[in-house]
Design a protein around this motif. Structure first.
Motif, PDB file in Angstrom:
ATOM      1  N   ILE A   1     -13.052  -2.528  -4.554  1.00 39.65           N
ATOM      2  CA  ILE A   1     -11.546  -2.974  -4.725  1.00 39.65           C
ATOM      3  C   ILE A   1     -11.115  -4.228  -4.101  1.00 39.65           C
ATOM      4  CG2 ILE A   1      -9.034  -2.245  -4.595  1.00 39.65           C
ATOM      5  CD1 ILE A   1     -10.087   0.514  -4.863  1.00 39.65           C
TER       6      ILE A   1
ATOM      7  N   VAL B   1      -9.692  -7.434  -5.710  1.00 36.78           N
ATOM      8  CA  VAL B   1      -8.371  -7.944  -5.446  1.00 36.78           C
ATOM      9  C   VAL B   1      -8.186  -9.579  -4.966  1.00 36.78           C
ATOM     10  CG1 VAL B   1      -6.459  -8.000  -3.415  1.00 36.78           C
ATOM     11  CG2 VAL B   1      -7.303  -5.894  -4.362  1.00 36.78           C
TER      12      VAL B   1
ATOM     13  N   ILE C   1      -8.592   4.073  -1.826  1.00 41.37           N
ATOM     14  CA  ILE C   1      -8.304   2.971  -2.396  1.00 41.37           C
ATOM     15  C   ILE C   1      -7.806   1.862  -1.676  1.00 41.37           C
ATOM     16  CG2 ILE C   1      -8.205   4.006  -4.611  1.00 41.37           C
ATOM     17  CD1 ILE C   1      -5.112   3.967  -4.086  1.00 41.37           C
ATOM     18  N   PHE C   2      -7.615   1.965  -0.246  1.00 42.60           N
ATOM     19  CA  PHE C   2      -7.076   0.884   0.566  1.00 42.60           C
ATOM     20  C   PHE C   2      -7.728   0.683   2.059  1.00 42.60           C
ATOM     21  CE2 PHE C   2      -4.290   4.078   1.880  1.00 42.60           C
ATOM     22  CZ  PHE C   2      -4.194   4.182   3.293  1.00 42.60           C
TER      23      PHE C   2
ATOM     24  N   ILE D   1      -0.825  -0.778  -4.687  1.00 39.59           N
ATOM     25  CA  ILE D   1      -1.909  -0.238  -4.405  1.00 39.59           C
ATOM     26  C   ILE D   1      -1.514   1.596  -4.390  1.00 39.59           C
ATOM     27  CG2 ILE D   1      -3.926   0.458  -2.940  1.00 39.59           C
ATOM     28  CD1 ILE D   1      -4.233  -2.284  -2.384  1.00 39.59           C
TER      29      ILE D   1
ATOM     30  N   THR E   1      -2.090  -3.618 -10.370  1.00 39.69           N
ATOM     31  CA  THR E   1      -1.937  -2.258  -9.913  1.00 39.69           C
ATOM     32  C   THR E   1      -3.434  -1.566  -9.787  1.00 39.69           C
ATOM     33  OG1 THR E   1      -1.936  -1.343 -12.022  1.00 39.69           O
ATOM     34  CG2 THR E   1       0.312  -2.081 -11.081  1.00 39.69           C
ATOM     35  N   VAL E   2      -3.544  -0.983  -8.750  1.00 40.49           N
ATOM     36  CA  VAL E   2      -4.751  -0.269  -8.405  1.00 40.49           C
ATOM     37  C   VAL E   2      -4.283   1.203  -7.805  1.00 40.49           C
ATOM     38  CG1 VAL E   2      -6.539  -0.058  -6.576  1.00 40.49           C
ATOM     39  CG2 VAL E   2      -5.804  -2.412  -7.306  1.00 40.49           C
ATOM     40  N   GLU E   3      -5.310   2.054  -8.904  1.00 44.62           N
ATOM     41  CA  GLU E   3      -4.940   3.553  -8.664  1.00 44.62           C
ATOM     42  C   GLU E   3      -6.618   4.225  -8.151  1.00 44.62           C
ATOM     43  OE1 GLU E   3      -1.075   4.591 -11.339  1.00 44.62           O
ATOM     44  OE2 GLU E   3      -3.071   4.329 -12.270  1.00 44.62           O
TER      45      GLU E   3
ATOM     46  N   THR F   1       0.181  -7.215  -5.591  1.00 43.48           N
ATOM     47  CA  THR F   1      -0.945  -6.019  -5.929  1.00 43.48           C
ATOM     48  C   THR F   1      -0.337  -4.946  -5.554  1.00 43.48           C
ATOM     49  OG1 THR F   1      -2.677  -7.920  -5.685  1.00 43.48           O
ATOM     50  CG2 THR F   1      -3.149  -5.305  -5.342  1.00 43.48           C
TER      51      THR F   1
ATOM     52  N   VAL G   1       0.909  -1.127  -0.021  1.00 40.86           N
ATOM     53  CA  VAL G   1       0.036   0.015  -0.065  1.00 40.86           C
ATOM     54  C   VAL G   1       0.970   1.170  -0.085  1.00 40.86           C
ATOM     55  CG1 VAL G   1      -1.835   1.161   1.323  1.00 40.86           C
ATOM     56  CG2 VAL G   1      -1.989  -1.119   1.239  1.00 40.86           C
TER      57      VAL G   1
ATOM     58  N   TRP H   1     -12.671   0.934  -1.316  1.00 41.30           N
ATOM     59  CA  TRP H   1     -12.045  -0.247  -1.220  1.00 41.30           C
ATOM     60  C   TRP H   1     -13.076  -1.489  -0.626  1.00 41.30           C
ATOM     61  CZ3 TRP H   1      -7.985  -3.585  -1.167  1.00 41.30           C
ATOM     62  CH2 TRP H   1      -7.880  -4.598  -0.230  1.00 41.30           C
TER      63      TRP H   1
END
Length: 445
Positions: free
Chosen positions: A403, A407, A393-394, A212, A351-353, A210, A183, A399
């Motif tokens: 998300i 994931v 996003i986390f 983030i 990848t997470v944005e 992953t 993260v 999330w």
């Protein structure tokens, strides 16, 4: 002349602690004084406001030097029975531990996840809600970094190369059935650690990685954070923000980027919002509407709890990740050894944005996929979450609702299991996940 910066740092660190301590004392004094029963005979609202100001001020300044507890609630089992969660230390190291959230009376889960917490001013407990959301569906481990002020100078340095070595050790200890979720700040170093394992010990590689909201390529999209790093020279940064831990703590004499200095910069970025939140809280307390577990206390008990960062870690991050672009240009070295991200061939990378991320803007994290030149396209995946900021996003609504399920799906799809796994996206939820071929700027917002 060489002694002047040393003396400046020592005085500055103790001065900040003195200011914090004084404000905590002023808050406690105001709370106690305005709460005398005799003042109840005087029907003036100022006494209530004074008492409320004291309670809020005392709590706020006392939280700054206290590490928050994990406080993980029990997990509901399939039979309706609650399972207590125990926080256990698996590996102990000088600058950080590997901890495991063991769910009592539950068999080890098939999904094993290592959450790599950022070392950027706050404790790993910043990921508490992330841990809570994953525990029903996975066996969860977290990197629990220590406060640099509590680490004696005799323990040596800790920079981004040491951080990467720690991640390699943690991944190797947990085994090849591991799924790593990094993260923010540690994303580039988690990528480097995976590349090191891919070359040196392929059997210890995780199954999935992953990333983030991490600054893989800070130059891909400018933010205030990257602009600040580019404007300041390394000499200016070292002189302005690096100080020595005072004699109050075990790490006396260690050069650090103080948590209190970091907190001041965090608050300055959104000062009007924070000022309004505290004023509202004071008046709510004065009206008798405050509570121990309200949203304000929950948020600020965590937000105000800051930790010192070793000077060498902060400076090497700015110099090598942001200014030198060593990860972005695949030139990163660890202990003199070149790290080749192209060596990653068997680890699926996701990848997470967040579309509204103002710390690690869209484009910075997805750059990791271009660096994985040895990885098949079907093992690369990216996701841009519309309307989500950095925190969301986390740990926020984005999330939880979208998300996290994506994931978990990504982990299951690359688990090596022959059985198809059930989809975990909520009914009606739309995944804005695109194939690698699109750049972040082409993704739907």
């Amino acid at each position: 002349m060489a002694k002047q910066p040393l003396l400046k740092g020592l005085i500055s660190y103790d001065a900040m602690e003195t200011i914090r301590n004084t404000n905590e004392w002023l808050g406690a004094s105001a709370r106690a004084m305005a709460s005398y029963p005799a003042f109840a005979m005087i029907p003036h609202p100022m006494f209530r406001i004074m008492s409320a100001w004291g309670r809020v001020t005392e709590r706020s300044f006392s939280r700054m030097v206290i590490k928050p507890d994990w406080n993980i609630p029990a997990i509901a089992g399939p039979g309706g029975q609650d399972h207590i969660v125990h926080v256990e230390r698996v590996l102990k190291k000088d600058f950080g531990d590997l901890i495991h959230f063991r769910v009592a009376r539950r068999e080890p889960h098939t999904r094993k996840i290592l959450l790599v917490a950022p070392m950027s001013g706050h404790y790993a407990t910043l990921l508490r809600s992330t841990v809570v959301s994953l525990l029903p569906d996975a066996d969860v481990y977290v990197t629990d970094w220590h406060n640099a002020r509590d680490i004696p100078v005799s323990k040596g340095k800790f920079d981004i190369e040491d951080y990467t070595d720690y991640l390699v050790d943690f991944m190797r200890h947990l085994g090849p059935d591991l799924n790593v979720v990094a993260v923010c700040q540690p994303a580039p170093l988690a990528l480097a650690a995976t590349a090191l394992l891919a070359e040196e010990d392929p059997k210890a590689q995780p199954r999935t990685l992953t990333l983030i909201g991490g600054p893989i390529n800070p130059d891909a999209a400018a933010t205030e954070v990257t602009d600040f790093g580019n404007r300041m020279t390394m000499g200016e940064l070292e002189y302005l923000v690096i100080q020595q831990v005072g004699f109050k703590y075990k790490g006396a004499g260690r050069l650090v980027y103080p948590g209190l200095a970091q907190l001041a910069s965090f608050i300055a970025m959104n000062s009007e919002h924070h000022a309004s939140a505290f004023i509202d809280k004071i008046f709510a307390e004065a009206r008798g509407e405050g509570s121990e577990a309200d949203r304000h206390n929950k948020f600020y008990d965590e937000y105000l709890a800051v930790m010192d960062m070793t000077a060498e870690f902060y400076l090497s991050t700015v110099e090598r990740i942001f200014k030198g672009l060593e990860i972005a240009e695949n030139r990163f070295t660890v202990n003199g050894k070149q790290v080749d991200i192209g060596k990653i061939k068997d680890v699926a990378v996701f990848t997470v944005e967040g579309a509204n991320d103002d710390i690690s803007a869209p484009g910075q994290c997805v750059a990791a996929l271009d660096l994985c030149t040895g990885l098949a396209e079907n093992k690369k995946q990216q996701h841009l979450e519309p309307g989500a900021g950095h925190y969301g996003i986390f740990a926020g609504k984005s999330w939880r609702l979208n998300i996290r399920p994506i994931v978990l799906d990504f982990i299951d799809e690359n688990s090596g299991s022959e059985k198809p796994t059930p989809r975990r996206r909520p009914a009606g939820a739309k995944a804005h996940t695109e194939p690698k071929g699109l750049t972040s700027r082409q993704l739907p917002v």
